[in-house]
Design an enzyme around this catalytic site. Sequence first.
Site, PDB file in Angstrom:
ATOM      1  N   ASP A  31      -7.125  -1.905  -4.581  1.00  0.00           N
ATOM      2  CA  ASP A  31      -7.985  -1.001  -3.798  1.00  0.00           C
ATOM      3  C   ASP A  31      -8.734  -0.210  -3.954  1.00  0.00           C
ATOM      4  O   ASP A  31     -10.036  -0.404  -4.077  1.00  0.00           O
ATOM      5  CB  ASP A  31      -7.416  -1.060  -2.598  1.00  0.00           C
ATOM      6  CG  ASP A  31      -6.959  -1.389  -1.952  1.00  0.00           C
ATOM      7  OD1 ASP A  31      -6.748  -2.820  -2.084  1.00  0.00           O
ATOM      8  OD2 ASP A  31      -5.452  -1.322  -1.145  1.00  0.00           O
ATOM      9  N   ASP A  72       0.608  -0.967   0.124  1.00  0.00           N
ATOM     10  CA  ASP A  72       0.074  -0.021   0.208  1.00  0.00           C
ATOM     11  C   ASP A  72       0.499   1.218   0.210  1.00  0.00           C
ATOM     12  O   ASP A  72       1.828   1.677   0.968  1.00  0.00           O
ATOM     13  CB  ASP A  72      -0.299   0.282   0.716  1.00  0.00           C
ATOM     14  CG  ASP A  72      -2.116  -1.233   1.249  1.00  0.00           C
ATOM     15  OD1 ASP A  72      -1.534  -1.379  -0.008  1.00  0.00           O
ATOM     16  OD2 ASP A  72      -2.884  -1.444   2.482  1.00  0.00           O
TER      17      ASP A  72
END
Length: 177
Positions: free
Chosen positions: A157, A138
């Site tokens: 995401d 991330d």
Amino acid sequence: MATKKRSAAPSKPSFTSSGSSGSSLGPWLGVAAIVILLDQLTKITIAKLFVLGETLPVTSFFNLTLWHNPGAAFSFLGQASGWQRYLFTAIGIGAALFIVYLLKRHAGQRLFCWALALIMGGALGNVIDRLLYGHVIDFLDFHYKEQYHFAAFNVADAAISIGAALFILDELRRVKK
């Protein structure tokens, strides 16, 4: 014996709102592939340029950072002993297979298929991370006043979230009709 000649049924247009199973699956798989490619390229770039936990402020509300998420969205089960890697990998692969089935069956429903293709690309982008690294990379960090941070996320995401929003929009349009 006399045989009856059947007339061919007229073909349906490729992109009807009711969908047709004869529409091509290729464009939707292409959308998913583009999501996977963008996701993996951005993750590789960030992983090469940053060390774990490093943050680069970009604006007053956005940072680039490098985080490893062994769990699911918002680090759900991130502190588990490692079994979650296999669970989330299996769920991602299962979801992708089911989405391919849905895309084949409803390939003419454009908004529905955009949603599914984005979700599938995002799911497989994160599956690739789990298989290669044991965690998801991330790097997008949005915040308010430097103290209220939204959970860091990635392109996969974002694609899943946009796909989910399009799925809801498609369903609302369908109910409205």
